[in-house]
Design a protein around this motif. Structure first.
Motif, mmCIF file in Angstrom:
data_model
loop_
_atom_site.group_PDB
_atom_site.id
_atom_site.type_symbol
_atom_site.label_atom_id
_atom_site.label_comp_id
_atom_site.label_asym_id
_atom_site.label_seq_id
_atom_site.Cartn_x
_atom_site.Cartn_y
_atom_site.Cartn_z
ATOM 1 N N LEU A 23 -11.175 -16.300 -33.033
ATOM 2 C CA LEU A 23 -11.640 -17.184 -31.964
ATOM 3 C C LEU A 23 -10.483 -18.026 -31.426
ATOM 4 C CD1 LEU A 23 -14.078 -17.948 -30.290
ATOM 5 C CD2 LEU A 23 -14.666 -19.650 -32.004
ATOM 6 N N CYS A 24 -9.571 -18.416 -32.310
ATOM 7 C CA CYS A 24 -8.382 -19.164 -31.876
ATOM 8 C C CYS A 24 -7.552 -18.342 -30.890
ATOM 9 C CB CYS A 24 -7.504 -19.537 -33.075
ATOM 10 S SG CYS A 24 -8.222 -20.771 -34.162
ATOM 11 N N ILE A 25 -7.347 -17.088 -31.220
ATOM 12 C CA ILE A 25 -6.564 -16.211 -30.342
ATOM 13 C C ILE A 25 -7.266 -16.050 -29.001
ATOM 14 C CG2 ILE A 25 -5.759 -13.819 -30.036
ATOM 15 C CD1 ILE A 25 -5.201 -13.859 -33.109
ATOM 16 N N LYS A 26 -8.576 -15.875 -29.023
ATOM 17 C CA LYS A 26 -9.344 -15.757 -27.777
ATOM 18 C C LYS A 26 -9.182 -17.011 -26.912
ATOM 19 C CE LYS A 26 -14.045 -15.398 -26.034
ATOM 20 N NZ LYS A 26 -15.455 -15.490 -26.391
ATOM 21 N N GLU A 27 -9.344 -18.179 -27.538
ATOM 22 C CA GLU A 27 -9.246 -19.436 -26.787
ATOM 23 C C GLU A 27 -7.823 -19.665 -26.268
ATOM 24 O OE1 GLU A 27 -11.841 -21.393 -25.877
ATOM 25 O OE2 GLU A 27 -13.069 -19.829 -26.790
ATOM 26 N N GLY A 31 -5.765 -20.028 -22.212
ATOM 27 C CA GLY A 31 -4.966 -21.190 -21.843
ATOM 28 C C GLY A 31 -5.330 -22.471 -22.556
ATOM 29 N N ARG A 32 -6.150 -22.366 -23.568
ATOM 30 C CA ARG A 32 -6.552 -23.567 -24.304
ATOM 31 C C ARG A 32 -5.629 -23.815 -25.486
ATOM 32 N NH1 ARG A 32 -11.670 -20.961 -23.242
ATOM 33 N NH2 ARG A 32 -12.484 -21.899 -21.354
ATOM 34 N N CYS A 33 -5.447 -25.079 -25.801
ATOM 35 C CA CYS A 33 -4.603 -25.491 -26.917
ATOM 36 C C CYS A 33 -5.431 -25.460 -28.201
ATOM 37 C CB CYS A 33 -4.072 -26.898 -26.661
ATOM 38 S SG CYS A 33 -3.046 -27.519 -27.995
ATOM 39 N N VAL A 34 -4.852 -24.870 -29.255
ATOM 40 C CA VAL A 34 -5.558 -24.692 -30.518
ATOM 41 C C VAL A 34 -4.720 -25.255 -31.667
ATOM 42 C CG1 VAL A 34 -6.507 -22.992 -32.120
ATOM 43 C CG2 VAL A 34 -6.671 -22.592 -29.648
ATOM 44 N N ILE A 35 -5.382 -25.963 -32.558
ATOM 45 C CA ILE A 35 -4.737 -26.455 -33.777
ATOM 46 C C ILE A 35 -5.559 -25.989 -34.974
ATOM 47 C CG2 ILE A 35 -4.197 -28.502 -35.168
ATOM 48 C CD1 ILE A 35 -3.440 -29.945 -32.604
ATOM 49 N N GLU A 55 2.928 -19.997 -32.070
ATOM 50 C CA GLU A 55 3.189 -21.303 -31.471
ATOM 51 C C GLU A 55 3.903 -21.099 -30.144
ATOM 52 O OE1 GLU A 55 4.852 -24.422 -33.778
ATOM 53 O OE2 GLU A 55 3.525 -24.072 -35.451
ATOM 54 N N PRO A 56 3.709 -21.936 -29.158
ATOM 55 C CA PRO A 56 3.014 -23.228 -29.201
ATOM 56 C C PRO A 56 1.524 -23.149 -28.876
ATOM 57 C CG PRO A 56 4.100 -23.027 -27.090
ATOM 58 C CD PRO A 56 4.403 -21.754 -27.877
ATOM 59 N N GLU A 57 1.007 -21.964 -28.524
ATOM 60 C CA GLU A 57 -0.411 -21.872 -28.153
ATOM 61 C C GLU A 57 -1.342 -22.200 -29.316
ATOM 62 O OE1 GLU A 57 1.837 -19.546 -27.447
ATOM 63 O OE2 GLU A 57 1.910 -19.542 -25.263
ATOM 64 N N ILE A 58 -0.970 -21.753 -30.513
ATOM 65 C CA ILE A 58 -1.752 -22.049 -31.708
ATOM 66 C C ILE A 58 -0.815 -22.724 -32.701
ATOM 67 C CG2 ILE A 58 -3.064 -21.097 -33.638
ATOM 68 C CD1 ILE A 58 -3.850 -18.752 -31.817
ATOM 69 N N LYS A 59 -1.144 -23.956 -33.045
ATOM 70 C CA LYS A 59 -0.304 -24.714 -33.985
ATOM 71 C C LYS A 59 -0.995 -24.766 -35.337
ATOM 72 C CE LYS A 59 1.453 -27.526 -30.249
ATOM 73 N NZ LYS A 59 0.977 -28.573 -29.392
ATOM 74 N N LEU A 60 -0.233 -24.488 -36.380
ATOM 75 C CA LEU A 60 -0.754 -24.485 -37.733
ATOM 76 C C LEU A 60 -0.144 -25.632 -38.524
ATOM 77 C CD1 LEU A 60 -2.302 -23.075 -40.086
ATOM 78 C CD2 LEU A 60 -0.191 -21.804 -40.505
ATOM 79 N N PHE A 61 -1.002 -26.388 -39.206
ATOM 80 C CA PHE A 61 -0.547 -27.489 -40.047
ATOM 81 C C PHE A 61 -1.087 -27.299 -41.452
ATOM 82 C CE2 PHE A 61 -0.518 -29.171 -35.772
ATOM 83 C CZ PHE A 61 0.683 -29.854 -35.720
ATOM 84 N N ARG A 62 -0.218 -27.549 -42.427
ATOM 85 C CA ARG A 62 -0.591 -27.527 -43.837
ATOM 86 C C ARG A 62 0.083 -28.732 -44.470
ATOM 87 N NH1 ARG A 62 0.426 -22.212 -46.512
ATOM 88 N NH2 ARG A 62 -1.713 -22.270 -47.162
ATOM 89 N N PHE A 63 -0.676 -29.586 -45.069
ATOM 90 C CA PHE A 63 -0.142 -30.828 -45.620
ATOM 91 C C PHE A 63 0.172 -30.731 -47.099
ATOM 92 C CE2 PHE A 63 -1.815 -31.986 -41.612
ATOM 93 C CZ PHE A 63 -1.072 -33.066 -41.193
ATOM 94 N N ASP A 102 -7.911 -28.344 -27.614
ATOM 95 C CA ASP A 102 -9.256 -27.989 -27.147
ATOM 96 C C ASP A 102 -10.129 -27.447 -28.267
ATOM 97 O OD1 ASP A 102 -8.718 -28.449 -24.271
ATOM 98 O OD2 ASP A 102 -7.301 -26.792 -24.549
ATOM 99 N N LEU A 103 -9.467 -26.834 -29.262
ATOM 100 C CA LEU A 103 -10.170 -26.255 -30.403
ATOM 101 C C LEU A 103 -9.425 -26.618 -31.676
ATOM 102 C CD1 LEU A 103 -12.289 -24.350 -31.723
ATOM 103 C CD2 LEU A 103 -10.712 -22.457 -31.248
ATOM 104 N N LEU A 104 -10.146 -27.157 -32.642
ATOM 105 C CA LEU A 104 -9.578 -27.532 -33.934
ATOM 106 C C LEU A 104 -10.293 -26.753 -35.027
ATOM 107 C CD1 LEU A 104 -7.806 -29.358 -35.768
ATOM 108 C CD2 LEU A 104 -9.667 -31.046 -35.681
ATOM 109 N N VAL A 105 -9.507 -26.092 -35.883
ATOM 110 C CA VAL A 105 -10.050 -25.375 -37.028
ATOM 111 C C VAL A 105 -9.645 -26.115 -38.295
ATOM 112 C CG1 VAL A 105 -10.022 -23.224 -38.352
ATOM 113 C CG2 VAL A 105 -9.927 -23.147 -35.848
ATOM 114 N N LEU A 106 -10.620 -26.442 -39.119
ATOM 115 C CA LEU A 106 -10.368 -27.061 -40.419
ATOM 116 C C LEU A 106 -10.704 -26.018 -41.477
ATOM 117 C CD1 LEU A 106 -11.832 -30.622 -39.792
ATOM 118 C CD2 LEU A 106 -9.481 -29.802 -39.511
ATOM 119 N N ASP A 107 -9.696 -25.227 -41.816
ATOM 120 C CA ASP A 107 -9.866 -24.082 -42.700
ATOM 121 C C ASP A 107 -9.978 -24.531 -44.156
ATOM 122 O OD1 ASP A 107 -10.034 -21.385 -43.372
ATOM 123 O OD2 ASP A 107 -7.854 -21.142 -43.474
#
Length: 165
Positions: A23-27, A31-35, A55-63, A102-107
């Motif tokens: 869904l992230c790839i689709k969004e 043209g939508r920003c995805v994190i 990146e930069p279309e889909i940004k991945l964060f791991r803390f 525009d879309l946030l995924v909390l995996d």
């Protein structure tokens, strides 16, 4: 727009993260920003290397800092990682409040409930920060009943058959 909903992907079966990434790839292609913020995964996953290339279309964060997954850590390491995970959760709140995407995924965020790193009330408060035109996906294995009413779409993943040849 498909990204305006709260979606929960849960269950013991495989495919939750893959579905969220699809869904992230689709969004992103629209043209939508995805994190994506991943929790409880440990480091060194091949999917991370691939996602970093989007990146930069889909940004991945791991803390989390440890190579091993949270459950395999010593008590001392768990305490340190718990602080890192809470920083990640607080970052998710900031992303929603500032409309950074525009879309946030909390995996694997639902796993934080099982480990009592965050409470159901904290997760519900985060969901309630979301505005109408903001998409949110939560994944994990176990879904508390209290969260169902806060989602637009709830999908259970379960394995019906698995050949181990």
């Amino acid at each position: 727009m498909s990204n305006t909903k709260v979606r929960i992907y849960y269950g013991q079966g495989e495919g939750k993260t893959s579905s969220a990434i699809g869904l992230c790839i689709k969004e992103a292609s629209l043209g939508r920003c995805v994190i994506i913020i991943q929790f409880l995964k440990g480091k060194g996953l091949e999917e991370v290397k691939f996602l970093n290339r989007l990146e930069p279309e889909i940004k991945l964060f791991r803390f989390e800092k440890e190579e091993e997954g949270y459950c395999n850590l010593s008590d001392e390491e768990k305490n340190e990682e718990k602080r890192n995970i809470i920083n990640g959760f607080n970052f998710a709140k900031k992303v929603i409040e500032t409309r950074e995407c525009d879309l946030l995924v909390l995996d694997e965020v639902l796993g934080l409930l099982d480990l009592e790193i965050i409470s159901k009330e904290e997760l519900i408060s985060l969901i309630e920060l979301k505005e109408e035109d903001f998409g949110l996906i939560l994944t994990g294995q176990k879904l508390p009943d209290e969260l169902i009413s806060h989602a637009d779409v709830v999908t259970e993943f379960r394995t019906v058959k698995e050949n181990n040849e």
